[in-house]
Design an enzyme around this catalytic site. Sequence first.
Site, PDB file in Angstrom:
ATOM      1  N   ASN A   8       0.872  -1.170   0.000  1.00 53.17           N
ATOM      2  CA  ASN A   8       0.000   0.000   0.000  1.00 53.17           C
ATOM      3  C   ASN A   8       0.913   1.225   0.000  1.00 53.17           C
ATOM      4  OD1 ASN A   8      -1.442   2.315   0.913  1.00 53.17           O
ATOM      5  ND2 ASN A   8      -3.044   1.020   1.748  1.00 53.17           N
ATOM      6  N   GLU A  35      -3.982   1.801  -2.844  1.00 53.07           N
ATOM      7  CA  GLU A  35      -4.070   3.238  -2.573  1.00 53.07           C
ATOM      8  C   GLU A  35      -3.145   4.032  -3.506  1.00 53.07           C
ATOM      9  OE1 GLU A  35      -5.446   5.384   1.150  1.00 53.07           O
ATOM     10  OE2 GLU A  35      -4.156   3.816   1.959  1.00 53.07           O
ATOM     11  N   ASP A 146      -3.838  -4.899   0.950  1.00 49.42           N
ATOM     12  CA  ASP A 146      -4.122  -4.298   2.249  1.00 49.42           C
ATOM     13  C   ASP A 146      -5.517  -4.761   2.660  1.00 49.42           C
ATOM     14  OD1 ASP A 146      -4.704  -2.762   4.425  1.00 49.42           O
ATOM     15  OD2 ASP A 146      -4.426  -0.825   3.441  1.00 49.42           O
ATOM     16  N   ASN A 148      -6.761  -4.456   5.722  1.00 45.26           N
ATOM     17  CA  ASN A 148      -7.294  -3.645   6.822  1.00 45.26           C
ATOM     18  C   ASN A 148      -7.891  -4.506   7.921  1.00 45.26           C
ATOM     19  OD1 ASN A 148      -6.859  -0.777   6.659  1.00 45.26           O
ATOM     20  ND2 ASN A 148      -8.017  -0.789   4.750  1.00 45.26           N
ATOM     21  N   ASP A 217      -1.374  -6.125   6.098  1.00 45.98           N
ATOM     22  CA  ASP A 217      -1.090  -6.392   4.685  1.00 45.98           C
ATOM     23  C   ASP A 217      -0.714  -7.864   4.557  1.00 45.98           C
ATOM     24  OD1 ASP A 217      -0.833  -3.432   3.477  1.00 45.98           O
ATOM     25  OD2 ASP A 217       0.054  -3.490   5.489  1.00 45.98           O
ATOM     26  N   ASP A 246       2.789   4.751   5.023  1.00 47.03           N
ATOM     27  CA  ASP A 246       2.681   4.202   6.376  1.00 47.03           C
ATOM     28  C   ASP A 246       2.678   2.679   6.381  1.00 47.03           C
ATOM     29  OD1 ASP A 246       0.248   4.446   5.075  1.00 47.03           O
ATOM     30  OD2 ASP A 246      -0.869   5.179   6.802  1.00 47.03           O
ATOM     31  N   HIS A 247       2.697   2.067   5.192  1.00 51.84           N
ATOM     32  CA  HIS A 247       2.777   0.615   5.056  1.00 51.84           C
ATOM     33  C   HIS A 247       4.147   0.201   4.521  1.00 51.84           C
ATOM     34  CE1 HIS A 247      -1.707  -0.216   5.155  1.00 51.84           C
ATOM     35  NE2 HIS A 247      -1.693   1.086   4.935  1.00 51.84           N
TER      36      HIS A 247
END
Length: 256
Positions: A8, A35, A146, A148, A217, A246-247
């Site tokens: 991501n 994303e 991802d 989530n 992930d 941030d991933h």
Amino acid sequence: MTKIATWNVNSLRVRMPHVQEWLTRVQPDVLALQETKTADPEFPAAAFSELGYQVNYSGQKTYNGVAIISREPAVDVITDPPGLDDPQRRILAASFGDLRVIDLYVPNGSEVGSEKYAYKLDWLVKMTEFLRGELARHPRLIVLGDFNIAPEDRDVHDPEAWREKILCSTAERQAFQGFLDLGLSDAFRLFEQAEASFSWWDYRAAGFRRNLGLRIDHILVSAALRPCCRACSIDKEPRKLERPSDHAPVLLELEP
């Protein structure tokens, strides 16, 4: 060795130099992105071509967006599965020889009990049925992206603080288990891993430096591919860069 990865990137426009560097360093055969936040006419396909990669993408401006970067051309590409009428660009499926790859950006859900949470759970139900059909047609199947969802307490830096919160609620974890019940396996857990192994860290409160993360992930593999799996790891190096996603990428290595 075949290398399959997911990442991501939280805006391809911002993170493109990071992705180019990672492709050059790691040399994956397939990289699934989430994303991308890039409308299709603006997707930087030429930059990937210069690195020797093919591209397939399904995007929208500002939000969501998925892409599959690959050494070989993809066939049987799907962006809108039957039964899932959704304008949000969250799904991309493609085949490479007899290997089927499905890239998912699962809805975040916002907070437990919200309308977005209900949307997420409904999306996961419909995705389970789509994957059931895909698995029947494609024995060598990889589902990655991802999700989530942090599947277990060991995937959370502070399980009590996150108890029944978004990404860690019982219903979300049951939906993830529903994917496994189809016959898929969490590739990361096929191997011994260090404790507190995470793939996402909040930008706030020095989350990465303090390893206050979640493992959300994932790379899931079908039963036919389990014997081919040789390693699965999280590459934290890109998270150390300036203006990182941030991933972190997750990488699976397969024997042909």
